[in-house]
Design a protein around this motif. Sequence first.
Motif, PDB file in Angstrom:
ATOM      1  N   LEU A 197      42.273  79.570  50.522  1.00 54.84           N
ATOM      2  CA  LEU A 197      42.361  80.601  51.554  1.00 54.84           C
ATOM      3  C   LEU A 197      43.808  81.027  51.771  1.00 54.84           C
ATOM      4  CD1 LEU A 197      40.158  81.966  53.226  1.00 54.84           C
ATOM      5  CD2 LEU A 197      40.588  80.319  55.039  1.00 54.84           C
ATOM      6  N   LEU A 198      44.719  80.067  51.775  1.00 52.77           N
ATOM      7  CA  LEU A 198      46.142  80.395  51.906  1.00 52.77           C
ATOM      8  C   LEU A 198      46.631  81.179  50.696  1.00 52.77           C
ATOM      9  CD1 LEU A 198      47.632  77.095  53.402  1.00 52.77           C
ATOM     10  CD2 LEU A 198      47.351  79.288  54.558  1.00 52.77           C
ATOM     11  N   LEU A 199      46.199  80.780  49.504  1.00 46.29           N
ATOM     12  CA  LEU A 199      46.598  81.504  48.290  1.00 46.29           C
ATOM     13  C   LEU A 199      46.100  82.943  48.330  1.00 46.29           C
ATOM     14  CD1 LEU A 199      45.989  78.836  45.479  1.00 46.29           C
ATOM     15  CD2 LEU A 199      48.187  79.724  46.285  1.00 46.29           C
ATOM     16  N   PHE A 200      44.853  83.123  48.749  1.00 43.30           N
ATOM     17  CA  PHE A 200      44.310  84.475  48.884  1.00 43.30           C
ATOM     18  C   PHE A 200      45.167  85.301  49.850  1.00 43.30           C
ATOM     19  CE2 PHE A 200      41.778  87.394  51.459  1.00 43.30           C
ATOM     20  CZ  PHE A 200      41.227  88.217  50.503  1.00 43.30           C
ATOM     21  N   SER A 201      45.526  84.708  50.978  1.00 42.62           N
ATOM     22  CA  SER A 201      46.305  85.419  51.995  1.00 42.62           C
ATOM     23  C   SER A 201      47.670  85.835  51.457  1.00 42.62           C
ATOM     24  CB  SER A 201      46.479  84.539  53.238  1.00 42.62           C
ATOM     25  OG  SER A 201      45.227  84.139  53.760  1.00 42.62           O
ATOM     26  N   PHE A 202      48.350  84.919  50.801  1.00 40.69           N
ATOM     27  CA  PHE A 202      49.696  85.228  50.293  1.00 40.69           C
ATOM     28  C   PHE A 202      49.648  86.229  49.144  1.00 40.69           C
ATOM     29  CE2 PHE A 202      50.793  80.889  52.073  1.00 40.69           C
ATOM     30  CZ  PHE A 202      51.493  81.408  53.149  1.00 40.69           C
ATOM     31  N   ILE A 203      48.592  86.186  48.337  1.00 35.71           N
ATOM     32  CA  ILE A 203      48.451  87.177  47.263  1.00 35.71           C
ATOM     33  C   ILE A 203      48.248  88.563  47.852  1.00 35.71           C
ATOM     34  CG2 ILE A 203      46.927  87.957  45.412  1.00 35.71           C
ATOM     35  CD1 ILE A 203      46.479  85.009  44.708  1.00 35.71           C
ATOM     36  N   MET A 204      47.384  88.676  48.876  1.00 33.72           N
ATOM     37  CA  MET A 204      47.159  89.967  49.540  1.00 33.72           C
ATOM     38  C   MET A 204      48.446  90.487  50.175  1.00 33.72           C
ATOM     39  SD  MET A 204      43.938  90.910  49.166  1.00 33.72           S
ATOM     40  CE  MET A 204      44.208  90.324  47.480  1.00 33.72           C
ATOM     41  N   ILE A 205      49.173  89.605  50.855  1.00 30.83           N
ATOM     42  CA  ILE A 205      50.433  90.011  51.486  1.00 30.83           C
ATOM     43  C   ILE A 205      51.448  90.412  50.426  1.00 30.83           C
ATOM     44  CG2 ILE A 205      52.403  89.171  52.833  1.00 30.83           C
ATOM     45  CD1 ILE A 205      50.430  87.444  54.403  1.00 30.83           C
ATOM     46  N   GLY A 206      51.489  89.673  49.309  1.00 26.57           N
ATOM     47  CA  GLY A 206      52.418  89.997  48.236  1.00 26.57           C
ATOM     48  C   GLY A 206      52.169  91.383  47.663  1.00 26.57           C
ATOM     49  N   PHE A 207      50.906  91.711  47.370  1.00 29.95           N
ATOM     50  CA  PHE A 207      50.574  93.044  46.870  1.00 29.95           C
ATOM     51  C   PHE A 207      50.946  94.128  47.875  1.00 29.95           C
ATOM     52  CE2 PHE A 207      47.505  91.006  43.842  1.00 29.95           C
ATOM     53  CZ  PHE A 207      48.032  91.570  42.689  1.00 29.95           C
ATOM     54  N   ALA A 208      50.688  93.850  49.147  1.00 37.11           N
ATOM     55  CA  ALA A 208      50.988  94.837  50.190  1.00 37.11           C
ATOM     56  C   ALA A 208      52.486  95.088  50.299  1.00 37.11           C
ATOM     57  CB  ALA A 208      50.429  94.354  51.531  1.00 37.11           C
ATOM     58  N   LEU A 209      53.296  94.043  50.258  1.00 36.64           N
ATOM     59  CA  LEU A 209      54.746  94.207  50.362  1.00 36.64           C
ATOM     60  C   LEU A 209      55.319  94.943  49.156  1.00 36.64           C
ATOM     61  CD1 LEU A 209      55.799  90.723  51.816  1.00 36.64           C
ATOM     62  CD2 LEU A 209      55.561  92.906  53.027  1.00 36.64           C
ATOM     63  N   VAL A 210      54.787  94.642  47.979  1.00 40.71           N
ATOM     64  CA  VAL A 210      55.230  95.357  46.773  1.00 40.71           C
ATOM     65  C   VAL A 210      54.921  96.836  46.897  1.00 40.71           C
ATOM     66  CG1 VAL A 210      54.800  95.659  44.299  1.00 40.71           C
ATOM     67  CG2 VAL A 210      55.086  93.366  45.236  1.00 40.71           C
ATOM     68  N   GLU A 211      53.721  97.148  47.397  1.00 44.69           N
ATOM     69  CA  GLU A 211      53.345  98.548  47.559  1.00 44.69           C
ATOM     70  C   GLU A 211      54.192  99.241  48.628  1.00 44.69           C
ATOM     71  OE1 GLU A 211      51.503 102.042  46.754  1.00 44.69           O
ATOM     72  OE2 GLU A 211      51.344 100.153  45.640  1.00 44.69           O
ATOM     73  N   LEU A 212      54.525  98.525  49.695  1.00 46.33           N
ATOM     74  CA  LEU A 212      55.382  99.112  50.730  1.00 46.33           C
ATOM     75  C   LEU A 212      56.765  99.442  50.186  1.00 46.33           C
ATOM     76  CD1 LEU A 212      54.582  97.039  53.959  1.00 46.33           C
ATOM     77  CD2 LEU A 212      54.244  99.492  53.631  1.00 46.33           C
ATOM     78  N   ARG A 213      57.312  98.584  49.364  1.00 44.98           N
ATOM     79  CA  ARG A 213      58.645  98.827  48.794  1.00 44.98           C
ATOM     80  C   ARG A 213      58.623  99.977  47.802  1.00 44.98           C
ATOM     81  NH1 ARG A 213      62.554  94.938  49.290  1.00 44.98           N
ATOM     82  NH2 ARG A 213      63.413  95.545  47.270  1.00 44.98           N
ATOM     83  N   ARG A 214      57.481 100.233  47.189  1.00 43.65           N
ATOM     84  CA  ARG A 214      57.390 101.313  46.198  1.00 43.65           C
ATOM     85  C   ARG A 214      57.207 102.676  46.838  1.00 43.65           C
ATOM     86  NH1 ARG A 214      52.726  99.870  42.181  1.00 43.65           N
ATOM     87  NH2 ARG A 214      53.246 101.998  41.525  1.00 43.65           N
ATOM     88  N   GLN A 215      56.788 102.687  48.094  1.00 43.47           N
ATOM     89  CA  GLN A 215      56.491 103.965  48.735  1.00 43.47           C
ATOM     90  C   GLN A 215      57.763 104.754  49.026  1.00 43.47           C
ATOM     91  OE1 GLN A 215      54.103 103.254  52.207  1.00 43.47           O
ATOM     92  NE2 GLN A 215      52.290 102.617  51.045  1.00 43.47           N
ATOM     93  N   LYS A 216      57.782 105.985  48.514  1.00 52.84           N
ATOM     94  CA  LYS A 216      58.895 106.908  48.760  1.00 52.84           C
ATOM     95  C   LYS A 216      58.327 108.278  49.046  1.00 52.84           C
ATOM     96  CE  LYS A 216      62.177 104.480  45.729  1.00 52.84           C
ATOM     97  NZ  LYS A 216      63.071 104.584  44.544  1.00 52.84           N
ATOM     98  N   TYR A 217      59.013 109.004  49.895  1.00 52.83           N
ATOM     99  CA  TYR A 217      58.539 110.334  50.300  1.00 52.83           C
ATOM    100  C   TYR A 217      59.676 111.330  50.133  1.00 52.83           C
ATOM    101  CZ  TYR A 217      54.945 107.455  52.450  1.00 52.83           C
ATOM    102  OH  TYR A 217      53.955 106.518  52.664  1.00 52.83           O
ATOM    103  N   ASP A 218      59.365 112.449  49.429  1.00 53.10           N
ATOM    104  CA  ASP A 218      60.394 113.483  49.227  1.00 53.10           C
ATOM    105  C   ASP A 218      60.725 114.184  50.522  1.00 53.10           C
ATOM    106  OD1 ASP A 218      60.473 112.906  46.534  1.00 53.10           O
ATOM    107  OD2 ASP A 218      58.894 114.331  46.050  1.00 53.10           O
ATOM    108  N   SER A 219      59.724 114.344  51.379  1.00 56.21           N
ATOM    109  CA  SER A 219      59.961 114.992  52.676  1.00 56.21           C
ATOM    110  C   SER A 219      59.008 114.424  53.693  1.00 56.21           C
ATOM    111  CB  SER A 219      59.725 116.517  52.564  1.00 56.21           C
ATOM    112  OG  SER A 219      58.387 116.775  52.175  1.00 56.21           O
ATOM    113  N   ILE A 220      59.478 114.320  54.909  1.00 63.85           N
ATOM    114  CA  ILE A 220      58.645 113.792  55.996  1.00 63.85           C
ATOM    115  C   ILE A 220      58.617 114.813  57.130  1.00 63.85           C
ATOM    116  CG2 ILE A 220      58.429 111.985  57.720  1.00 63.85           C
ATOM    117  CD1 ILE A 220      59.639 110.062  55.786  1.00 63.85           C
TER     118      ILE A 220
END
Length: 399
Positions: free
Chosen positions: A376-399
């Motif tokens: 259960l802990l491994l599942f949680s950290f894997i989900m959080i890891g994917f989410a953080l990677v996706e957050l760092r990849r997000q870029k917006y040309d204009s807001i």
Amino acid sequence: MFIHNFKYSLRILFKDRMLIFWTFAFPIILGTFFHMAFSDIEKNEKLDVINIAIVEDDTHKVNNIYKASFASLSDKNSKNRLFDVEYTSLKKAEQLLEDSKISGYLVFLEDVAKIFVSTNGINETIFKFVVDEIAQTETIMHNIFDTKINEYALSLEPHELEKLNSLYDDIYKEVLKMRENSTDSIQDVSSNNLSYTMIEFYTLIAMSCLYGGILSMIAINKNLPNMGSNGKRIAISPTQKFKLIFSSLLASFITQLIGVLLLFLYTIFILHVDYGSHIFYVILQAIVGSFAGLSLGLFVACVFKVSEGTKTGIVLSITMLGCFFSGMMGITMKYIIDKNLPIINIINPVNMITDGLYSLYYYDTMDRFYLNFVHLLLFSFIMIGFALVELRRQKYDSI
């Protein structure tokens, strides 16, 4: 800023009536329906006292092993009483069986215990099993008696062997005392260990934990620029994004823990659900399960570029599908999946929670609980890891 956003996130979550319904009220309502549907099943699974007869002849009168065993298993003051024994003659025992007033009777034929029954039901099977167990015990005790006699004989000089005659009674009493001090191997614990419907309440707890994903998803959505004007303002503000996200997640986690706590209090004190003697580990599993729900919501919020309503549907679909595979809609489904497609329940967070709770209730060791806990802990950290990677990849040309 952290405290301010934490309070702000809590206020938003508690003001959302629909969200509070699914998080707090719905699990309690569903638990009530479970109790109404399955309470009679629980009562019917308790084994009834079995009526039997024992032919009281000369062999039975001198057979202390059978007498002590059935006296213990028919003790009216014992909570583990299994039999209601009537000591009678052979003729009357046959008549009682013919009139279906007893499930069977026991008689000694040539010093061997024999049972007679008229049907092959559960009561008759239990009766036969008990007699077989006592017969095995009798054989073991006779072997112990012979071993002790041989040990004494070897320790004596040839001219002292006549002393064995005076030792027979003492050794026999010693062996009988060993039998009396041993714990009866046949006990009626059906009210505790045949609670198949407990899996329904375990999946209910798991569902409540995973529903926390909706809370974390909504809390995170307000910080994402592609989900609304509030997220756009946060994106261009000089504040640290990590503190805002962490405070939002903490607010959703605490809200979820309150919902799980209310569910526990309701099922324990109102519905009288027995979670066993390991209540600390049950609560610990629920806390980690809530953390897994939080990580699932974070993952869905960050990875899926869809509307908030669609994200909610994704979290609900994953949760309910996991509950289905874990046995909520049919107790046997969990075993079908475990047997035929075990990989599904290995990666199923709902099953990790329910299986961990199940192991606490049914098994003597903690190995299976710890295994599910770690998964259960491994599942949680894997989900959080994917989410953080996706957050760092997000870029917006204009807001």
